[in-house]
Design an enzyme around this catalytic site. Structure first.
Site, short mmCIF file in Angstrom:
data_model
loop_
_atom_site.label_atom_id
_atom_site.label_comp_id
_atom_site.label_asym_id
_atom_site.label_seq_id
_atom_site.Cartn_x
_atom_site.Cartn_y
_atom_site.Cartn_z
NE ARG A 113 -3.45 -0.16 2.54
CZ ARG A 113 -3.88 -0.69 3.69
NH1 ARG A 113 -3.71 -0.06 4.83
NH2 ARG A 113 -4.48 -1.87 3.69
CD GLU B 17 -4.90 -5.79 -3.76
OE1 GLU B 17 -6.03 -5.84 -4.25
OE2 GLU B 17 -4.66 -5.84 -2.54
#
Length: 242
Positions: free
Chosen positions: A93, A155
């Site tokens: 993130r 991701e």
């Protein structure tokens, strides 16, 4: 080869050994992407005198989280299904100051020659019904083992500080209600998401105004400096003529 092919190659080993090898791929992929992000951030700082990244978080999903996800997918809890159907076991993130930074970073990451972008979900221009906003990329990066190269999925989520604050609170609230929060709480969260969007837009507008003012100030200083230099040149010419 990809992760599924690699798993089939090592499937004859003990399950615990296969698990250890597969999780090594995910940990290595997170480290590789994290290093690339740090380098891009340093380069951006050197080139533009501006740091687009506030902070970076990394994680590899726990076995419990993986099992819950497979259950939601209606899949049996095993390693083959994990590598086949879970794209977010390795996660990064990136939290930025402004929405404009999100797309700049996504573009820079996508242009890395050894990163392959598999899919993009732009929840900023197309938020979820809950109000959730973020920019998601599923990418692969090659992990060089002693005898193989394995393209491993990661991701990447990119969002602003305000988006990250909202998402963190939403996760905690829904976790307490086990995903079944009362409608009034969901309504209030959507309202908060709207406030977050307005805040991001206002902060971006403010930053652009500051950058414009600084440029105008530099331009004025340059004009003033050129005028002084021109005046000094004329004075020197006049002295030489006399």
């Amino acid at each position: 080869m990809d992760q599924v092919e690699y798993y089939h190659m090592i499937a004859g080993e003990k399950e615990v050994d296969s698990w250890t090898r597969i999780m090594l791929l995910y940990r290595s992929a997170v480290e590789e992407i994290r290093t690339k992000i740090d380098i891009l951030n340093d380069e951006f700082q050197q080139t533009h005198r501006y740091n687009p990244i506030e902070y970076v978080k990394t994680r590899v999903k726990s076995p419990e989280s993986i099992a819950k996800k497979l259950k939601r997918y209606g899949r049996e809890d095993n390693i083959e299904n994990m590598v086949s159907y879970c794209n977010d076991i390795a996660g990064i993130r990136i939290v930025c100051s402004f929405t404009s930074d999100i797309y700049k970073l996504a573009d820079m990451i996508g242009k890395q020659s050894d990163i392959t972008v598999l899919s993009i979900k732009d929840y900023i221009n197309h938020p979820k019904a809950s109000g959730y906003k973020s920019y998601h990329m599923i990418v692969t990066i090659p992990i060089f083992l002693s005898d193989n190269v394995v393209d491993t999925r990661v991701e990447i989520q990119i969002r602003t500080i305000a988006m990250d604050f909202w998402a963190s609170l939403e996760h905690k609230i829904y976790y307490k209600f086990e995903g079944d929060a009362p409608e009034y709480i969901s309504h209030d969260l959507r309202e908060c998401a709207h406030i977050v969007s307005m805040l991001d837009a206002k902060m971006l507008s403010l930053n652009e105004a500051i950058m414009k003012a600084k440029k105008e100030q530099r331009d004025e200083q340059k004009v003033e400096q050129n005028a002084h230099e021109r005046l000094n040149m004329l004075i020197n010419q006049a002295k030489s003529g006399s």
